[in-house]
Design a protein around this motif. Structure first.
Motif, PDB file in Angstrom:
ATOM      1  N   THR A  17       0.839  -1.189   0.000  1.00 55.68           N
ATOM      2  CA  THR A  17       0.000   0.000   0.000  1.00 55.68           C
ATOM      3  C   THR A  17       0.873   1.237   0.000  1.00 55.68           C
ATOM      4  OG1 THR A  17      -0.125   0.182   2.418  1.00 55.68           O
ATOM      5  CG2 THR A  17      -1.752  -1.221   1.350  1.00 55.68           C
ATOM      6  N   GLU A  18       0.282   2.360  -0.329  1.00 53.99           N
ATOM      7  CA  GLU A  18       1.029   3.607  -0.354  1.00 53.99           C
ATOM      8  C   GLU A  18       0.169   4.744   0.162  1.00 53.99           C
ATOM      9  OE1 GLU A  18       2.526   4.770  -4.151  1.00 53.99           O
ATOM     10  OE2 GLU A  18       3.667   6.454  -3.346  1.00 53.99           O
ATOM     11  N   VAL A  19       0.715   5.546   1.067  1.00 58.75           N
ATOM     12  CA  VAL A  19       0.026   6.740   1.543  1.00 58.75           C
ATOM     13  C   VAL A  19       0.300   7.862   0.556  1.00 58.75           C
ATOM     14  CG1 VAL A  19      -0.235   8.399   3.425  1.00 58.75           C
ATOM     15  CG2 VAL A  19       0.319   6.025   3.937  1.00 58.75           C
ATOM     16  N   ARG A  20      -0.749   8.409  -0.029  1.00 56.55           N
ATOM     17  CA  ARG A  20      -0.591   9.472  -1.017  1.00 56.55           C
ATOM     18  C   ARG A  20      -0.970  10.846  -0.462  1.00 56.55           C
ATOM     19  NH1 ARG A  20      -0.749   7.646  -6.432  1.00 56.55           N
ATOM     20  NH2 ARG A  20       0.920   6.122  -6.634  1.00 56.55           N
ATOM     21  N   GLY A  21      -1.487  10.906   0.755  1.00 54.22           N
ATOM     22  CA  GLY A  21      -1.751  12.197   1.375  1.00 54.22           C
ATOM     23  C   GLY A  21      -3.095  12.793   1.024  1.00 54.22           C
ATOM     24  N   PHE A  22      -3.146  14.115   0.996  1.00 57.35           N
ATOM     25  CA  PHE A  22      -4.397  14.835   0.807  1.00 57.35           C
ATOM     26  C   PHE A  22      -4.764  14.975  -0.667  1.00 57.35           C
ATOM     27  CE2 PHE A  22      -3.660  17.533   4.888  1.00 57.35           C
ATOM     28  CZ  PHE A  22      -3.961  16.438   5.660  1.00 57.35           C
ATOM     29  N   THR A  23      -6.042  14.834  -0.949  1.00 59.81           N
ATOM     30  CA  THR A  23      -6.567  15.225  -2.253  1.00 59.81           C
ATOM     31  C   THR A  23      -6.761  16.742  -2.232  1.00 59.81           C
ATOM     32  OG1 THR A  23      -8.860  15.007  -1.544  1.00 59.81           O
ATOM     33  CG2 THR A  23      -7.792  13.034  -2.448  1.00 59.81           C
ATOM     34  N   ASP A  24      -7.101  17.324  -3.387  1.00 60.68           N
ATOM     35  CA  ASP A  24      -7.349  18.765  -3.431  1.00 60.68           C
ATOM     36  C   ASP A  24      -8.471  19.155  -2.473  1.00 60.68           C
ATOM     37  OD1 ASP A  24      -5.374  18.935  -5.268  1.00 60.68           O
ATOM     38  OD2 ASP A  24      -6.673  19.226  -7.009  1.00 60.68           O
ATOM     39  N   LYS A  25      -9.483  18.323  -2.415  1.00 61.23           N
ATOM     40  CA  LYS A  25     -10.607  18.607  -1.510  1.00 61.23           C
ATOM     41  C   LYS A  25     -10.142  18.597  -0.064  1.00 61.23           C
ATOM     42  CE  LYS A  25     -15.015  16.695   0.059  1.00 61.23           C
ATOM     43  NZ  LYS A  25     -15.955  15.554  -0.068  1.00 61.23           N
ATOM     44  N   HIS A  26      -9.309  17.621   0.282  1.00 58.40           N
ATOM     45  CA  HIS A  26      -8.820  17.505   1.655  1.00 58.40           C
ATOM     46  C   HIS A  26      -7.921  18.678   2.050  1.00 58.40           C
ATOM     47  CE1 HIS A  26      -9.515  12.902   1.455  1.00 58.40           C
ATOM     48  NE2 HIS A  26     -10.542  13.523   2.003  1.00 58.40           N
ATOM     49  N   LYS A  27      -7.134  19.177   1.077  1.00 56.83           N
ATOM     50  CA  LYS A  27      -6.267  20.322   1.374  1.00 56.83           C
ATOM     51  C   LYS A  27      -7.099  21.494   1.879  1.00 56.83           C
ATOM     52  CE  LYS A  27      -3.125  19.074  -2.402  1.00 56.83           C
ATOM     53  NZ  LYS A  27      -2.651  19.453  -3.757  1.00 56.83           N
ATOM     54  N   GLU A  28      -8.153  21.799   1.128  1.00 55.47           N
ATOM     55  CA  GLU A  28      -8.989  22.940   1.505  1.00 55.47           C
ATOM     56  C   GLU A  28      -9.685  22.686   2.827  1.00 55.47           C
ATOM     57  OE1 GLU A  28     -12.562  25.675  -0.415  1.00 55.47           O
ATOM     58  OE2 GLU A  28     -11.142  24.623  -1.715  1.00 55.47           O
ATOM     59  N   GLU A  29     -10.179  21.467   3.033  1.00 55.35           N
ATOM     60  CA  GLU A  29     -10.846  21.145   4.294  1.00 55.35           C
ATOM     61  C   GLU A  29      -9.883  21.254   5.472  1.00 55.35           C
ATOM     62  OE1 GLU A  29     -12.526  17.286   3.740  1.00 55.35           O
ATOM     63  OE2 GLU A  29     -14.346  18.057   2.790  1.00 55.35           O
ATOM     64  N   TYR A  30      -8.635  20.860   5.254  1.00 53.50           N
ATOM     65  CA  TYR A  30      -7.649  20.947   6.326  1.00 53.50           C
ATOM     66  C   TYR A  30      -7.442  22.400   6.748  1.00 53.50           C
ATOM     67  CZ  TYR A  30      -3.298  20.785   8.923  1.00 53.50           C
ATOM     68  OH  TYR A  30      -2.360  20.943   9.905  1.00 53.50           O
ATOM     69  N   PHE A  31      -7.230  23.281   5.763  1.00 53.42           N
ATOM     70  CA  PHE A  31      -6.996  24.688   6.092  1.00 53.42           C
ATOM     71  C   PHE A  31      -8.195  25.307   6.807  1.00 53.42           C
ATOM     72  CE2 PHE A  31      -3.767  24.475   2.579  1.00 53.42           C
ATOM     73  CZ  PHE A  31      -2.672  24.789   3.370  1.00 53.42           C
ATOM     74  N   ARG A  32      -9.395  24.903   6.415  1.00 53.38           N
ATOM     75  CA  ARG A  32     -10.587  25.477   7.045  1.00 53.38           C
ATOM     76  C   ARG A  32     -10.764  24.954   8.476  1.00 53.38           C
ATOM     77  NH1 ARG A  32     -12.947  28.848   3.862  1.00 53.38           N
ATOM     78  NH2 ARG A  32     -12.864  28.607   1.588  1.00 53.38           N
ATOM     79  N   LYS A  33     -10.325  23.743   8.735  1.00 54.44           N
ATOM     80  CA  LYS A  33     -10.378  23.226  10.104  1.00 54.44           C
ATOM     81  C   LYS A  33      -9.252  23.793  10.960  1.00 54.44           C
ATOM     82  CE  LYS A  33     -12.864  18.856   9.568  1.00 54.44           C
ATOM     83  NZ  LYS A  33     -13.656  18.723  10.776  1.00 54.44           N
ATOM     84  N   ARG A  34      -8.105  24.008  10.333  1.00 51.33           N
ATOM     85  CA  ARG A  34      -6.930  24.503  11.067  1.00 51.33           C
ATOM     86  C   ARG A  34      -7.060  25.989  11.400  1.00 51.33           C
ATOM     87  NH1 ARG A  34      -2.967  26.168  13.237  1.00 51.33           N
ATOM     88  NH2 ARG A  34      -0.810  25.448  13.163  1.00 51.33           N
ATOM     89  N   ILE A  35      -7.658  26.750  10.471  1.00 56.71           N
ATOM     90  CA  ILE A  35      -7.800  28.194  10.641  1.00 56.71           C
ATOM     91  C   ILE A  35      -9.280  28.494  10.831  1.00 56.71           C
ATOM     92  CG2 ILE A  35      -7.423  30.446   9.556  1.00 56.71           C
ATOM     93  CD1 ILE A  35      -5.209  28.729   7.904  1.00 56.71           C
ATOM     94  N   LEU A  36      -9.664  28.864  12.028  1.00 54.77           N
ATOM     95  CA  LEU A  36     -11.071  28.940  12.394  1.00 54.77           C
ATOM     96  C   LEU A  36     -11.798  30.105  11.731  1.00 54.77           C
ATOM     97  CD1 LEU A  36     -10.809  28.028  16.189  1.00 54.77           C
ATOM     98  CD2 LEU A  36     -11.283  26.542  14.241  1.00 54.77           C
ATOM     99  N   ASP A  37     -11.122  31.211  11.485  1.00 54.32           N
ATOM    100  CA  ASP A  37     -11.756  32.351  10.836  1.00 54.32           C
ATOM    101  C   ASP A  37     -11.921  32.064   9.339  1.00 54.32           C
ATOM    102  OD1 ASP A  37     -11.600  35.035   9.269  1.00 54.32           O
ATOM    103  OD2 ASP A  37     -12.109  35.652  11.322  1.00 54.32           O
TER     104      ASP A  37
END
Length: 580
Positions: A222-242
């Motif tokens: 198996t291989e971990v490929r990380g975030f998709t484009d959708k996940h990138k945006e979701e991560y930033f919105r969860k990380r930065i509350l404003d």
């Protein structure tokens, strides 16, 4: 470990919350692609944690031991992924779901055995039960017969690339948990199935080190490929509350293609969010970093600023003065990072720190550095050890130490690269070439990211950012140009991992030649006889996967008729509407 025994493996509430928020994807790379044009439906465990099969089907990571088409267990699963992509978090999420009763309840006990902690065990013979007690002393109260004969066990070996064991599979066979043997023999016999043949094994590794496990012993790759484009945006919105701040940062990230591509790496997303939150939001649009090295330099600057405000109660906005104030402790940590990296160590004792002039008990500077760069941990038998917050931080600081030693002509600090002689002075080109040679000779790829940082720091723009730590020295640009040409003209057939790392090295040097060359080959018919090298095929596939570009049609044989070469383009099938 749970159910029949007391729970040994536990997570605190903070860790649970963190893991619930992480978005990580595993891509199964099992065998050859089949039916590549077929559209596959997406199956998700939840929106947080998914696995993707080589032909494009996303599956539940918690099912990695039961993905066999014959409904048989996968006894040994090997998961690879680049630095910071989320391998350890994947392991933690897997165990957390099991511990909370959400998945894999047929497993009675899971033993997490990180290689970084296995390295701390003295080289002597143990029985398997004695080895496990090094990690879980509570096992002394457990009936060995019940544990190894009546219950379903799983072993998770995290971080194969961090291992200092030889992993020699030709050692004598060990079949009893009570029989004493070397660490190498116990682990290899577990993987081979000679010892506890019904046990499940999960191994994680950076790509270059994964070949230490013979493929015949692995049931599933198996291989971990990380975030998709959708996940990138979701991560930033969860990380930065404003929401407004998050939108600003997402917009800035998308403006830089290379930055956006690199954000598929979770650790890079974390550092990017930390840096851009200050640069874009608080400083109102300062020119943002676009390479890995630039981002880590700015991350270091932010941590120095936080240290000055929180511990020294001083406000210093001038970058040069800020670094000059903290120069001594930065260079001490950088020396520690390099000395231990070349030894393969990522966990250190107080003696290791003292060798580099760091006295943790009295050094007030150390306290401020601890927050997001360096930390103290309790491991085996509550031993106190130290490590950088992430291996990539150690690799960045190690590169800083090498470059600082070069500028200050401290050749004794660079002896690692000149084993056959001790030169009085060398050119930057020679140093970079020696560093490349060391990376090529590394069997587990533990210097790949270090090389990228070293090249990045060699750029004049990055040296200016580091003024206050590095001495001001005019370096000839010819050395960098010569090195870029060396990468471009490298005709040797490199492994996919090495060719991709070379592509990243060019990105750190802000050289788009390979990228532009590939685009030209893709977008025009002016080159009917075009032929990409095998390494360029790997770089092309990786580029297409991470950029999100969609091709109308892909015919791998057009770029190189060689089977071994065009085969490297097959993963890019996911990025095209039609494939031949």
């Amino acid at each position: 470990m749970k159910k029949k025994f007391e729970c040994i493996f536990e997570y605190d509430t903070k860790t649970k919350i963190l893991l619930k928020k992480i978005y990580t994807q595993l891509y199964i790379t099992e065998g050859e692609l089949k039916d590549v044009n077929k559209e596959h439906e997406i199956m998700k465990i939840d929106k947080d944690f998914t696995v993707k099969k080589s032909e494009g089907k996303q599956i539940n990571c918690n099912e990695i031991f039961s993905l066999s088409e014959e409904n048989k267990e996968n006894k040994v699963v090997l998961t690879k992924g680049i630095a910071g992509i989320g391998k350890t978090v994947s392991v933690q999420k897997f165990i957390l779901d099991w511990a909370e009763g959400e998945a894999n309840q047929a497993i009675d006990c899971i033993f997490l055995l990180p290689f970084r902690e296995i390295n701390l065990i003295k080289d002597e013979e143990f029985s398997l039960h004695e080895l496990l007690q090094e990690f879980y002393p509570e096992l002394a109260k457990v009936n060995e017969t019940d544990l190894y004969e009546k219950f379903k066990l799983a072993f998770v070996f995290d971080g194969l690339d961090e291992s200092r064991l030889p992993l020699d599979f030709s050692v004598r066979k060990v079949r009893s948990p009570q029989k004493k043997a070397s660490l190498n023999a116990l682990i290899t016999n577990l993987i081979e199935g000679n010892l506890l043949p019904s046990a499940l094994i999960w191994i994680t590794s950076r790509p270059a080190a994964a070949n230490q496990i013979p493929p015949e012993h692995v049931s599933l790759f198996t291989e971990v490929r990380g975030f998709t484009d959708k996940h990138k945006e979701e991560y930033f919105r969860k990380r930065i509350l404003d929401d407004n701040d998050a939108s600003k940062i997402i917009s800035q990230v998308k403006k830089s293609r290379s930055l956006y591509i690199m954000c598929h790496i979770p650790i890079f997303c974390w550092i990017t969010a930390t840096v851009l939150q200050e640069m874009v939001v608080q400083n109102d649009g300062e020119e943002i970093p676009i390479t890995l090295t630039e981002m880590y330099i700015h991350f270091l600057l932010i941590q120095m600023r936080i240290k000055n405000q929180k511990y020294d109660e001083k406000e210093e906005r001038d970058i040069r003065k800020l670094l000059k104030i903290n120069r001594e402790i930065i260079l001490k940590l950088a020396k520690l990072a390099f000395n231990q990296l070349i030894k393969g160590n990522i966990m250190f004792y107080e003696d290791d720190l003292r060798e580099c002039g760091i006295e943790v008990s009295v050094d007030s500077e150390y306290t401020g550095m601890c927050a997001e760069i360096f930390k103290k941990e309790s491991v085996l038998h509550e031993k106190q050890v130290y490590c950088f917050i992430h291996l990539s931080i150690q690799e960045f600081l190690a590169a800083l130490h090498v470059f600082n030693s070069y500028l200050n002509k401290k050749m004794n600090e660079l002896q690692f690269f000149f084993k056959d002689h001790s030169p009085i002075e060398v050119s930057l080109y020679v140093l970079l070439k020696k560093a490349v040679d060391e990376v090529k000779s590394s069997e587990n790829g533990h210097l790949d990211l270090f090389l990228r940082f070293l090249l990045g720091i060699s750029l004049e723009t990055n040296q200016k950012l580091l003024q206050g730590v590095l001495p001001h020295t005019e370096l000839p640009k010819k050395s960098i140009s010569s090195y870029i040409r060396q990468i471009q003209n490298n005709s040797s057939d490199l492994s996919p991992e090495t060719s991709i790392n070379h592509f990243f090295c060019l990105m750190e040097l802000k050289d788009d030649s390979l990228n532009n060359q590939i685009k030209k080959y893709l977008c025009t018919d002016k080159f009917p006889d075009r032929k990409l090298s095998s390494s360029n095929c790997s770089a092309l596939a990786y580029l297409l996967l991470m950029s999100g570009d969609v091709l109308e049609e892909l015919d791998p044989k057009k770029f190189n008729p060689s089977y071994s070469a065009y085969r490297r383009l097959i993963p890019a099938v996911r990025c095209c509407r039609k494939a031949l």
